[in-house]
Write an enzyme that holds these catalytic residues in place. Structure first.
Site, mmCIF file in Angstrom:
data_model
loop_
_atom_site.group_PDB
_atom_site.id
_atom_site.type_symbol
_atom_site.label_atom_id
_atom_site.label_comp_id
_atom_site.label_asym_id
_atom_site.label_seq_id
_atom_site.Cartn_x
_atom_site.Cartn_y
_atom_site.Cartn_z
ATOM 1 N N SER A 1 29.512 51.689 -4.694
ATOM 2 C CA SER A 1 29.999 51.050 -3.762
ATOM 3 C C SER A 1 30.224 49.755 -4.019
ATOM 4 O O SER A 1 30.893 49.538 -4.909
ATOM 5 C CB SER A 1 29.158 51.200 -2.363
ATOM 6 O OG SER A 1 29.880 50.800 -1.170
ATOM 7 N N HIS B 1 34.343 54.998 0.309
ATOM 8 C CA HIS B 1 33.882 55.520 1.823
ATOM 9 C C HIS B 1 35.305 55.749 2.431
ATOM 10 O O HIS B 1 35.151 55.810 3.855
ATOM 11 C CB HIS B 1 33.163 54.659 2.621
ATOM 12 C CG HIS B 1 31.847 54.103 1.672
ATOM 13 N ND1 HIS B 1 30.779 55.003 1.306
ATOM 14 C CD2 HIS B 1 31.490 52.809 1.725
ATOM 15 C CE1 HIS B 1 30.015 54.073 0.651
ATOM 16 N NE2 HIS B 1 30.347 52.853 0.835
#
Length: 207
Positions: free
Chosen positions: A120, A161
Protein backbone atom coordinates in the site's frame (compact mmCIF):
# COMPACT_ATOMS: atom_id res chain seq x y z
CA UNK A 1 19.15 -5.50 -10.75
CA UNK A 2 15.95 -3.82 -9.66
CA UNK A 3 13.68 -6.25 -7.77
CA UNK A 4 10.38 -4.93 -6.43
CA UNK A 5 7.36 -6.75 -4.99
CA UNK A 6 4.49 -4.27 -4.60
CA UNK A 7 0.99 -4.96 -3.32
CA UNK A 8 -2.12 -3.51 -1.67
CA UNK A 9 -2.39 -6.02 1.14
CA UNK A 10 0.58 -8.26 1.97
CA UNK A 11 -1.44 -10.85 3.87
CA UNK A 12 -3.69 -11.16 0.81
CA UNK A 13 -0.79 -12.22 -1.43
CA UNK A 14 1.01 -14.58 0.96
CA UNK A 15 1.27 -17.42 -1.56
CA UNK A 16 2.48 -15.09 -4.30
CA UNK A 17 5.21 -13.82 -2.01
CA UNK A 18 6.12 -17.33 -0.88
CA UNK A 19 6.62 -18.33 -4.51
CA UNK A 20 8.56 -15.13 -5.19
CA UNK A 21 10.80 -15.73 -2.18
CA UNK A 22 11.51 -19.29 -3.35
CA UNK A 23 12.40 -18.09 -6.85
CA UNK A 24 14.71 -15.44 -5.43
CA UNK A 25 16.20 -17.67 -2.77
CA UNK A 26 15.12 -15.20 -0.09
CA UNK A 27 15.44 -16.32 3.51
CA UNK A 28 16.66 -15.16 6.89
CA UNK A 29 16.43 -11.52 7.81
CA UNK A 30 13.89 -8.89 6.71
CA UNK A 31 14.07 -5.23 7.75
CA UNK A 32 10.42 -4.51 8.56
CA UNK A 33 9.45 -0.82 8.61
CA UNK A 34 5.92 -0.21 10.04
CA UNK A 35 6.32 3.58 10.25
CA UNK A 36 3.43 4.49 7.91
CA UNK A 37 1.04 2.95 10.44
CA UNK A 38 1.96 5.55 13.08
CA UNK A 39 -0.54 7.97 11.54
CA UNK A 40 -3.41 5.47 11.33
CA UNK A 41 -5.93 4.27 13.91
CA UNK A 42 -6.22 0.77 12.45
CA UNK A 43 -2.97 -1.14 12.00
CA UNK A 44 -4.10 -4.77 11.94
CA UNK A 45 -2.56 -5.23 8.49
CA UNK A 46 0.88 -4.61 10.01
CA UNK A 47 0.43 -7.46 12.50
CA UNK A 48 -0.81 -9.66 9.64
CA UNK A 49 2.27 -8.85 7.57
CA UNK A 50 4.49 -9.79 10.52
CA UNK A 51 2.64 -13.10 10.75
CA UNK A 52 3.19 -13.80 7.04
CA UNK A 53 6.93 -13.29 7.31
CA UNK A 54 7.10 -15.35 10.50
CA UNK A 55 5.06 -18.16 8.91
CA UNK A 56 7.45 -18.20 5.96
CA UNK A 57 10.43 -18.53 8.28
CA UNK A 58 11.83 -15.00 8.12
CA UNK A 59 13.49 -13.30 11.05
CA UNK A 60 11.97 -9.84 11.52
CA UNK A 61 13.90 -6.75 12.47
CA UNK A 62 11.00 -4.36 13.19
CA UNK A 63 12.30 -0.83 12.87
CA UNK A 64 10.29 2.40 13.24
CA UNK A 65 12.00 5.26 11.42
CA UNK A 66 10.22 7.86 13.53
CA UNK A 67 11.88 6.53 16.68
CA UNK A 68 15.37 6.39 15.22
CA UNK A 69 18.21 8.75 14.50
CA UNK A 70 19.38 9.21 10.93
CA UNK A 71 22.66 7.31 11.29
CA UNK A 72 21.01 4.19 12.73
CA UNK A 73 18.30 4.23 10.05
CA UNK A 74 20.84 4.54 7.26
CA UNK A 75 22.96 1.74 8.71
CA UNK A 76 19.91 -0.55 8.89
CA UNK A 77 19.00 0.11 5.25
CA UNK A 78 22.60 -0.33 4.13
CA UNK A 79 22.94 -3.71 5.84
CA UNK A 80 19.70 -5.38 4.71
CA UNK A 81 19.13 -7.51 1.62
CA UNK A 82 15.35 -7.55 2.03
CA UNK A 83 13.39 -4.40 2.89
CA UNK A 84 9.66 -4.36 3.65
CA UNK A 85 7.74 -1.08 4.07
CA UNK A 86 4.19 -1.33 5.39
CA UNK A 87 0.95 0.40 4.56
CA UNK A 88 -0.45 3.37 6.42
CA UNK A 89 -0.32 7.07 5.63
CA UNK A 90 1.82 7.60 2.54
CA UNK A 91 2.53 11.27 3.27
CA UNK A 92 3.66 10.58 6.83
CA UNK A 93 5.85 7.73 5.57
CA UNK A 94 7.52 9.92 2.95
CA UNK A 95 8.06 12.67 5.51
CA UNK A 96 9.90 10.29 7.84
CA UNK A 97 11.98 8.82 5.00
CA UNK A 98 13.03 12.31 3.94
CA UNK A 99 13.82 13.34 7.52
CA UNK A 100 16.31 10.48 7.74
CA UNK A 101 17.60 11.13 4.20
CA UNK A 102 16.83 7.56 3.13
CA UNK A 103 15.38 7.84 -0.38
CA UNK A 104 18.73 8.05 -2.14
CA UNK A 105 20.17 5.25 -0.03
CA UNK A 106 17.20 2.96 -0.72
CA UNK A 107 17.60 3.62 -4.46
CA UNK A 108 21.30 2.78 -4.25
CA UNK A 109 20.59 -0.44 -2.37
CA UNK A 110 17.90 -1.47 -4.85
CA UNK A 111 20.38 -0.91 -7.67
CA UNK A 112 22.86 -3.05 -5.72
CA UNK A 113 20.43 -5.99 -5.50
CA UNK A 114 18.35 -5.37 -2.37
CA UNK A 115 14.80 -6.71 -2.74
CA UNK A 116 12.16 -4.09 -1.98
CA UNK A 117 8.71 -5.17 -0.74
CA UNK A 118 6.08 -2.44 -0.47
CA UNK A 119 2.52 -2.76 0.81
CA UNK A 120 0.00 0.00 0.00
CA UNK A 121 1.85 3.16 1.15
CA UNK A 122 5.08 1.23 0.74
CA UNK A 123 4.11 0.48 -2.86
CA UNK A 124 2.96 4.03 -3.62
CA UNK A 125 6.32 5.57 -2.66
CA UNK A 126 8.01 3.48 -5.35
CA UNK A 127 6.57 5.99 -7.83
CA UNK A 128 8.15 9.33 -8.66
CA UNK A 129 5.61 11.49 -6.80
CA UNK A 130 2.87 10.64 -4.28
CA UNK A 131 0.62 13.69 -4.59
CA UNK A 132 -1.93 11.66 -6.60
CA UNK A 133 -2.65 9.70 -3.41
CA UNK A 134 -4.09 12.76 -1.63
CA UNK A 135 -7.62 11.46 -2.23
CA UNK A 136 -6.96 8.21 -0.36
CA UNK A 137 -4.63 9.58 2.34
CA UNK A 138 -4.72 12.65 4.57
CA UNK A 139 -1.85 14.99 3.67
CA UNK A 140 -2.16 16.83 6.99
CA UNK A 141 -0.68 13.80 8.79
CA UNK A 142 2.67 15.04 7.45
CA UNK A 143 2.77 18.71 8.39
CA UNK A 144 6.49 19.00 7.64
CA UNK A 145 6.30 17.53 4.13
CA UNK A 146 6.37 20.02 1.28
CA UNK A 147 8.01 17.97 -1.48
CA UNK A 148 6.12 14.88 -2.68
CA UNK A 149 8.87 13.38 -4.84
CA UNK A 150 9.48 9.75 -3.91
CA UNK A 151 11.67 6.80 -4.95
CA UNK A 152 10.99 6.98 -8.71
CA UNK A 153 11.67 3.26 -9.07
CA UNK A 154 8.57 2.73 -11.24
CA UNK A 155 7.14 4.59 -14.21
CA UNK A 156 3.65 3.70 -12.98
CA UNK A 157 1.63 4.80 -9.95
CA UNK A 158 0.03 2.08 -7.82
CA UNK A 159 -3.58 2.66 -6.80
CA UNK A 160 -4.13 0.14 -3.98
CA UNK A 161 -7.32 -1.47 -2.65
CA UNK A 162 -9.35 -1.03 -5.85
CA UNK A 163 -12.85 -2.40 -5.26
CA UNK A 164 -12.00 -3.13 -1.62
CA UNK A 165 -13.79 -1.73 1.43
CA UNK A 166 -13.38 0.82 2.93
CA UNK A 167 -11.48 2.25 -0.06
CA UNK A 168 -13.96 1.59 -2.89
CA UNK A 169 -14.92 5.23 -3.36
CA UNK A 170 -11.53 6.88 -2.74
CA UNK A 171 -9.68 4.43 -5.00
CA UNK A 172 -12.18 4.90 -7.82
CA UNK A 173 -12.08 8.69 -7.44
CA UNK A 174 -8.28 8.54 -7.66
CA UNK A 175 -8.53 6.52 -10.87
CA UNK A 176 -11.12 8.88 -12.35
CA UNK A 177 -9.14 12.00 -11.39
CA UNK A 178 -5.68 11.00 -12.57
CA UNK A 179 -6.19 8.38 -15.29
CA UNK A 180 -5.56 10.92 -18.09
CA UNK A 181 -2.52 12.41 -16.36
CA UNK A 182 -0.58 9.46 -14.96
CA UNK A 183 0.16 5.83 -15.78
CA UNK A 184 -1.94 4.37 -12.98
CA UNK A 185 -1.73 0.72 -11.98
CA UNK A 186 -4.79 -0.39 -9.99
CA UNK A 187 -4.38 -3.32 -7.59
CA UNK A 188 -6.94 -5.28 -5.62
CA UNK A 189 -6.03 -6.79 -2.25
CA UNK A 190 -5.25 -10.12 -3.93
CA UNK A 191 -2.87 -8.74 -6.56
CA UNK A 192 0.82 -7.87 -6.59
CA UNK A 193 3.05 -6.27 -9.19
CA UNK A 194 6.51 -7.72 -9.61
CA UNK A 195 9.21 -5.55 -11.17
CA UNK A 196 12.35 -7.19 -12.54
CA UNK A 197 14.56 -4.41 -13.90
CA UNK A 198 12.40 -3.17 -16.82
CA UNK A 199 9.85 -5.99 -16.78
CA UNK A 200 6.54 -5.50 -14.96
CA UNK A 201 4.15 -8.36 -14.20
CA UNK A 202 0.86 -8.22 -12.30
CA UNK A 203 0.05 -11.47 -10.49
CA UNK A 204 -3.11 -12.57 -8.70
CA UNK A 205 -3.38 -14.80 -5.64
CA UNK A 206 -5.15 -18.07 -6.41
CA UNK A 207 -8.58 -18.28 -4.80
Amino acid sequence: MKQLFLCSYFAGVKDLFQNYAKQKGLSGHVLFIPTAGNAEEYTGYIDEAKEVFADLGFELDVFDLAQSDRETAQAKIFQTKLLYISGGNTFYLLQELKKKQLLGLIKEQIADGMVYVGESAGAIIASSDILYNQIMDDKTAADQLTDYSALAETDFYVVPHVGEEPFVESAQTTLDTYQDQLHLLPLTNSQAVIVEENEVHVREEAK
